[in-house]
Design a protein around this motif. Sequence first.
Motif, PDB file in Angstrom:
ATOM      1  N   ASP A 145       0.803  -1.217   0.000  1.00 19.18           N
ATOM      2  CA  ASP A 145       0.000   0.000   0.000  1.00 19.18           C
ATOM      3  C   ASP A 145       0.837   1.268   0.000  1.00 19.18           C
ATOM      4  O   ASP A 145       0.502   2.246  -0.649  1.00 19.18           O
ATOM      5  CB  ASP A 145      -0.918   0.019   1.227  1.00 19.18           C
ATOM      6  CG  ASP A 145      -2.042  -0.996   1.104  1.00 19.18           C
ATOM      7  OD1 ASP A 145      -2.237  -1.519  -0.004  1.00 19.18           O
ATOM      8  OD2 ASP A 145      -2.710  -1.262   2.122  1.00 19.18           O
ATOM      9  N   LYS A 146       1.925   1.247   0.769  1.00 21.26           N
ATOM     10  CA  LYS A 146       2.627   2.506   0.999  1.00 21.26           C
ATOM     11  C   LYS A 146       4.062   2.546   0.511  1.00 21.26           C
ATOM     12  O   LYS A 146       4.607   3.608   0.256  1.00 21.26           O
ATOM     13  CB  LYS A 146       2.646   2.791   2.521  1.00 21.26           C
ATOM     14  CG  LYS A 146       1.276   2.936   3.142  1.00 21.26           C
ATOM     15  CD  LYS A 146       0.756   4.349   2.986  1.00 21.26           C
ATOM     16  CE  LYS A 146      -0.752   4.407   3.079  1.00 21.26           C
ATOM     17  NZ  LYS A 146      -1.283   3.918   4.367  1.00 21.26           N
ATOM     18  N   LEU A 147       4.712   1.393   0.511  1.00 20.71           N
ATOM     19  CA  LEU A 147       6.158   1.437   0.328  1.00 20.71           C
ATOM     20  C   LEU A 147       6.627   1.081  -1.073  1.00 20.71           C
ATOM     21  O   LEU A 147       7.778   1.313  -1.417  1.00 20.71           O
ATOM     22  CB  LEU A 147       6.823   0.480   1.328  1.00 20.71           C
ATOM     23  CG  LEU A 147       6.485   0.763   2.785  1.00 20.71           C
ATOM     24  CD1 LEU A 147       7.114  -0.267   3.685  1.00 20.71           C
ATOM     25  CD2 LEU A 147       6.972   2.161   3.158  1.00 20.71           C
ATOM     26  N   ALA A 148       5.753   0.498  -1.867  1.00 21.76           N
ATOM     27  CA  ALA A 148       6.202   0.067  -3.186  1.00 21.76           C
ATOM     28  C   ALA A 148       5.239   0.535  -4.249  1.00 21.76           C
ATOM     29  O   ALA A 148       4.037   0.645  -4.011  1.00 21.76           O
ATOM     30  CB  ALA A 148       6.298  -1.456  -3.224  1.00 21.76           C
ATOM     31  N   GLY A 149       5.752   0.825  -5.384  1.00 23.68           N
ATOM     32  CA  GLY A 149       4.890   1.191  -6.503  1.00 23.68           C
ATOM     33  C   GLY A 149       4.685  -0.025  -7.371  1.00 23.68           C
ATOM     34  O   GLY A 149       4.975  -1.146  -6.976  1.00 23.68           O
ATOM     35  N   VAL A 150       4.179   0.203  -8.552  1.00 23.44           N
ATOM     36  CA  VAL A 150       4.053  -0.853  -9.529  1.00 23.44           C
ATOM     37  C   VAL A 150       5.219  -0.688 -10.481  1.00 23.44           C
ATOM     38  O   VAL A 150       5.448   0.398 -10.998  1.00 23.44           O
ATOM     39  CB  VAL A 150       2.730  -0.716 -10.309  1.00 23.44           C
ATOM     40  CG1 VAL A 150       2.662  -1.748 -11.416  1.00 23.44           C
ATOM     41  CG2 VAL A 150       1.562  -0.853  -9.362  1.00 23.44           C
ATOM     42  N   LYS A 151       5.956  -1.751 -10.665  1.00 24.66           N
ATOM     43  CA  LYS A 151       7.124  -1.640 -11.539  1.00 24.66           C
ATOM     44  C   LYS A 151       6.702  -1.799 -12.992  1.00 24.66           C
ATOM     45  O   LYS A 151       6.206  -2.856 -13.381  1.00 24.66           O
ATOM     46  CB  LYS A 151       8.132  -2.732 -11.171  1.00 24.66           C
ATOM     47  CG  LYS A 151       9.460  -2.572 -11.872  1.00 24.66           C
ATOM     48  CD  LYS A 151      10.471  -3.557 -11.305  1.00 24.66           C
ATOM     49  CE  LYS A 151      11.402  -4.038 -12.399  1.00 24.66           C
ATOM     50  NZ  LYS A 151      11.805  -5.428 -12.211  1.00 24.66           N
ATOM     51  N   PRO A 152       6.850  -0.744 -13.784  1.00 21.73           N
ATOM     52  CA  PRO A 152       6.404  -0.854 -15.173  1.00 21.73           C
ATOM     53  C   PRO A 152       7.287  -1.815 -15.950  1.00 21.73           C
ATOM     54  O   PRO A 152       8.448  -2.016 -15.620  1.00 21.73           O
ATOM     55  CB  PRO A 152       6.532   0.567 -15.709  1.00 21.73           C
ATOM     56  CG  PRO A 152       7.419   1.293 -14.773  1.00 21.73           C
ATOM     57  CD  PRO A 152       7.451   0.552 -13.479  1.00 21.73           C
ATOM     58  N   MET A 153       6.715  -2.406 -16.971  1.00 20.86           N
ATOM     59  CA  MET A 153       7.479  -3.303 -17.828  1.00 20.86           C
ATOM     60  C   MET A 153       8.457  -2.480 -18.655  1.00 20.86           C
ATOM     61  O   MET A 153       8.184  -1.336 -18.999  1.00 20.86           O
ATOM     62  CB  MET A 153       6.536  -4.030 -18.798  1.00 20.86           C
ATOM     63  CG  MET A 153       5.501  -4.918 -18.145  1.00 20.86           C
ATOM     64  SD  MET A 153       6.148  -6.567 -17.833  1.00 20.86           S
ATOM     65  CE  MET A 153       6.684  -6.376 -16.139  1.00 20.86           C
ATOM     66  N   THR A 154       9.538  -3.093 -19.004  1.00 19.71           N
ATOM     67  CA  THR A 154      10.482  -2.406 -19.884  1.00 19.71           C
ATOM     68  C   THR A 154       9.962  -2.476 -21.313  1.00 19.71           C
ATOM     69  O   THR A 154       9.094  -3.292 -21.626  1.00 19.71           O
ATOM     70  CB  THR A 154      11.860  -3.093 -19.851  1.00 19.71           C
ATOM     71  OG1 THR A 154      11.709  -4.419 -20.366  1.00 19.71           O
ATOM     72  CG2 THR A 154      12.398  -3.174 -18.436  1.00 19.71           C
ATOM     73  N   ALA A 155      10.504  -1.644 -22.160  1.00 20.82           N
ATOM     74  CA  ALA A 155      10.048  -1.608 -23.552  1.00 20.82           C
ATOM     75  C   ALA A 155      10.185  -2.977 -24.236  1.00 20.82           C
ATOM     76  O   ALA A 155       9.251  -3.431 -24.895  1.00 20.82           O
ATOM     77  CB  ALA A 155      10.797  -0.545 -24.333  1.00 20.82           C
ATOM     78  N   PRO A 156      11.313  -3.644 -24.107  1.00 22.26           N
ATOM     79  CA  PRO A 156      11.424  -4.963 -24.745  1.00 22.26           C
ATOM     80  C   PRO A 156      10.391  -5.951 -24.215  1.00 22.26           C
ATOM     81  O   PRO A 156       9.808  -6.737 -24.972  1.00 22.26           O
ATOM     82  CB  PRO A 156      12.830  -5.435 -24.366  1.00 22.26           C
ATOM     83  CG  PRO A 156      13.547  -4.247 -23.863  1.00 22.26           C
ATOM     84  CD  PRO A 156      12.557  -3.219 -23.476  1.00 22.26           C
ATOM     85  N   GLU A 157      10.148  -5.883 -22.926  1.00 18.78           N
ATOM     86  CA  GLU A 157       9.141  -6.775 -22.352  1.00 18.78           C
ATOM     87  C   GLU A 157       7.777  -6.495 -22.970  1.00 18.78           C
ATOM     88  O   GLU A 157       7.041  -7.409 -23.333  1.00 18.78           O
ATOM     89  CB  GLU A 157       9.064  -6.588 -20.831  1.00 18.78           C
ATOM     90  CG  GLU A 157      10.162  -7.317 -20.081  1.00 18.78           C
ATOM     91  CD  GLU A 157      10.202  -6.944 -18.603  1.00 18.78           C
ATOM     92  OE1 GLU A 157      10.542  -7.795 -17.789  1.00 18.78           O
ATOM     93  OE2 GLU A 157       9.888  -5.777 -18.259  1.00 18.78           O
ATOM     94  N   ARG A 158       7.477  -5.226 -23.096  1.00 20.95           N
ATOM     95  CA  ARG A 158       6.173  -4.873 -23.669  1.00 20.95           C
ATOM     96  C   ARG A 158       6.050  -5.375 -25.095  1.00 20.95           C
ATOM     97  O   ARG A 158       5.016  -5.898 -25.503  1.00 20.95           O
ATOM     98  CB  ARG A 158       5.967  -3.356 -23.615  1.00 20.95           C
ATOM     99  CG  ARG A 158       5.682  -2.859 -22.205  1.00 20.95           C
ATOM    100  CD  ARG A 158       4.888  -1.563 -22.237  1.00 20.95           C
ATOM    101  NE  ARG A 158       5.578  -0.520 -22.967  1.00 20.95           N
ATOM    102  CZ  ARG A 158       6.462   0.314 -22.424  1.00 20.95           C
ATOM    103  NH1 ARG A 158       6.766   0.213 -21.145  1.00 20.95           N
ATOM    104  NH2 ARG A 158       7.026   1.239 -23.146  1.00 20.95           N
ATOM    105  N   ARG A 159       7.127  -5.218 -25.830  1.00 29.49           N
ATOM    106  CA  ARG A 159       7.097  -5.712 -27.212  1.00 29.49           C
ATOM    107  C   ARG A 159       6.878  -7.214 -27.240  1.00 29.49           C
ATOM    108  O   ARG A 159       6.103  -7.736 -28.034  1.00 29.49           O
ATOM    109  CB  ARG A 159       8.403  -5.368 -27.927  1.00 29.49           C
ATOM    110  CG  ARG A 159       8.322  -4.070 -28.724  1.00 29.49           C
ATOM    111  CD  ARG A 159       9.443  -4.007 -29.753  1.00 29.49           C
ATOM    112  NE  ARG A 159      10.760  -4.177 -29.140  1.00 29.49           N
ATOM    113  CZ  ARG A 159      11.426  -3.202 -28.520  1.00 29.49           C
ATOM    114  NH1 ARG A 159      10.894  -2.000 -28.429  1.00 29.49           N
ATOM    115  NH2 ARG A 159      12.615  -3.422 -27.995  1.00 29.49           N
ATOM    116  N   ALA A 160       7.575  -7.906 -26.342  1.00 26.96           N
ATOM    117  CA  ALA A 160       7.460  -9.367 -26.305  1.00 26.96           C
ATOM    118  C   ALA A 160       6.023  -9.786 -26.007  1.00 26.96           C
ATOM    119  O   ALA A 160       5.484 -10.700 -26.635  1.00 26.96           O
ATOM    120  CB  ALA A 160       8.399  -9.945 -25.258  1.00 26.96           C
TER     121      ALA A 160
END
Lengths: 338, 338
Positions: free
Chosen positions: A76-91
Amino acid sequence: MLSERRLQVLRAIVQDYVGTEEPVGSKALTERHNLGVSPATVRNDMAALEDEGFIAQPHTSAGRIPTDKGYRLFVDKLAGVKPMTAPERRAIQNFLEGAVDLDDVVARTVRLLAQLTRQVAVVQYPSLTRSTVRHVELLSLAPARVMLVLITDTGRVEQRVVDCPAPFGEASLADLRARLNSRVANRRFADVPGLVEDLPEAFEHEDRGTVSTVLSTLLETLVEENEERLMIGGTANLTRFGHDFPLTIRPVLEALEEQVVLLKLLGEAKDPGVTVRIGHENAHEGLNSTSVVSVGYGSGGEAVAKLGVVGPTRMDYPGTMGAVRAVARYVGQILAES
Amino acid sequence: MLSERRLQVLRAIVQDYVGTEEPVGSKALTERHNLGVSPATVRNDMAALEDEGFIAQPHTSAGRIPTDKGYRLFVDKLAGVKPMTAPERRAIQNFLEGAVDLDDVVARTVRLLAQLTRQVAVVQYPSLTRSTVRHVELLSLAPARVMLVLITDTGRVEQRVVDCPAPFGEASLADLRARLNSRVANRRFADVPGLVEDLPEAFEHEDRGTVSTVLSTLLETLVEENEERLMIGGTANLTRFGHDFPLTIRPVLEALEEQVVLLKLLGEAKDPGVTVRIGHENAHEGLNSTSVVSVGYGSGGEAVAKLGVVGPTRMDYPGTMGAVRAVARYVGQILAES
DNA sequence: GCCTGGCACTCTGCGCGTGCGAGTGCCAGC
DNA sequence: GCTGGCACTCGCACGCGCAGAGTGCCAGGC
C-alpha cells in the motif's frame, strides 16, 4: 505512527526476504542497504515493527520475516508498480498477436503471465453477461431439435441443443432467427431478457411453445454460473514454493481445481486497478499462504473479465503487479481488434 | 521361462507394493499371500526375478520393488482389467448426464476420472479431422469481414474471423453458405478439402478471391495442430506421489503444461483397447517415473479422441484401467446422444 | 532336486548429544 | 537517540550407536 526510517527498514526486510527466501537479520540489512545506522539501531526498529505486527521471527534467534500485515503495508505505501520495460512490452504484444481465436488468446495469456511472473496464472474468459451479442444462430438438427449458437463481441461462442415441444419448420426458424437478431444484436447480454420477453406473441400458436423453450434456453445460458470459465497455467511454478512441500502445495492445488473458488477470488477484487489480496485476506483456507494479484481487462474501457496470478505471499509485488497490469492491457487491445 | 510360482511372487510383490508404497520383503509376502512356501524359497524366487530384471532393491537389505519391466509383465500377463461395480457405473452415468455442452462434458469427464482414479486426468477434445461437419455458418461482421463458425457432430465449435480481399455482399455470403453446407454437411472433416476445391469457380470473378480466402481459412482450421485441445485435472493428486517431492513432481507438472507432450503421449497409443505406457516407455523424460493409461473414445464405433490418466508407476493398474475404460465408454454414449 | 530353517551380515533410519554460528536483547556510554 | 559490546538463546548440522528389517548362503530333510 512509524517513523520514516522504520518504514525503510520494513521495506528493506521485505525486499531482502523476497530475494533470499531467508529470514533477514539486522546485520545483513545494514550491509545491503545503506540505512546510515548501525545494526543495533535497526534491531530496535525491528523490535518496534514486531510489536506492531508487521514482522515476526520464525523462532527466537532467527532473522525476521514480514507478516501478512507487513506485506500489506509494503504494497500500500512502500512500493509502486514496476512498469514493464520496452522490450518486455514488445514481447508481450508479439506473443499475443499470433492468437487465432478466443481460446487461443486465453491460452497464450495464461502462458505469458505464468512465464513473466513465474507463478500460477489464472485467466477468466470474457464474461457473457458483461459482453454484447454479436449474433445468435439457430440450426435445425432434427424436426424438433434446434441448436442455439451465441457469439459475443469478444469472440466467445456458446452453444446449446434445445429439444422442442413440437416440430419447428425451417421457415419459422428463419423467422425466429431474424427477429431475434434484430432485437438483440449489439445489445448487452444483461439486457437481453427484457428485449425478448414478448417474442413468442409474434408467432403462430403452434410455434409459441418452441419459441419459449428456445428463449428460455438462451436466458439460461446467460445466467448460468458455469458461464464463468477460466484457464490456469504455470502450476509447475508451485514447486518453487518452499522447502516444506507437500503441506504447502497440496491445498493450493486443490483450491486451484475448484473453479468456483478461483472465480470468487477474482470476483472479489472490485478496485478498477490492480488488486492484491495477501495471505489470510483470502477467504479460502488453502490459499492462506498465498497472495493473489488480479486485475480486470476488457475490450473497451470496461472490464469484461479478470485475470491474475497466485503466488507465495513472499513474492515480488511491484514486478508481479506490473506484469499483470501490462498483460491485461494488451489482452484488452487484442480483444478489441478481433 | 519363469515358473508359475515365480509369476505369482511377482504379482504379489506388485500388489503389496502398490498397497503399502514400501519395498516388500520375503517374510511379509508369505504372511499376506498364502503361497504355500517358506520365506527362504520366496527369497530364491526373488533373486531369480531380480536377475531377470523384473524387480530391484532400492539398497542392499531392503525389500524389493517392481521395475518398469516388472510392471509391464504384470499388466500384460498377470492382471486383468477390473470392471467397475454397478453403483460406480451408475454414478459415472449420472455425473456425465448433467452436462450442457461439450466443454461441460469434457470438464466433467476430467473431474470424474481424477476422482475415480485419484490421479491426474487428461481428456482430449474430440478431434476435428476425425469428426463430421454438422454445419458451417458465415456471418458478415463488416463489408469485408466474415466470421466463420464450424460445428461438429460432437458438439465442438470453432470460429475464425476472416479478412476478405474485397467487400462481400449478403447475397454472395448466403450463396456461399448454402453451397458450402450442401457439400460438406455430414461429411468427415478429413474429406472437406477435396469437396470444396472447385467452389470458387461457381462465383463471380470479383468474389472469387474472397471465397478462396474463406475456404483456405476453413482448411487451415482443420489441419492446425492446435485443433487438438485438451483439459487436465486432478493435479492435486500428484501430492500423493512420494515422499521425495519436489524432484518428482516438478518435471511432471512441467510435462503436463506442455500440451504438445501430452497429445503425443495420448496419440502414441494405437491399440483399440486400453493402452498402458510404463515409466521409461514414455518418451518424455519428465514422465519417466509415471505411467500413462489411455484409451480412445468416440460418439460412434470410432475413436474421435483419447482420454487417460497419468500417475506414478506404482499405481493400481487393474482398477485404473477399468475406470478409464468405463469413463470412455460413457463419454462416447453422451456424445452420441447430443 | 527342490524346499526349509538357521545364521551371519549389511544397510537404513532414528534418537541423542554436541558444537557452531547467527541473531537477538539489553545496557552503559557517547 | 545512536552505538558498540556482551551474554544468551536457539536451530541446525554432524557424528555416533543401536535396533530392526531383510538378505544370501548353507547344510539338512522330504
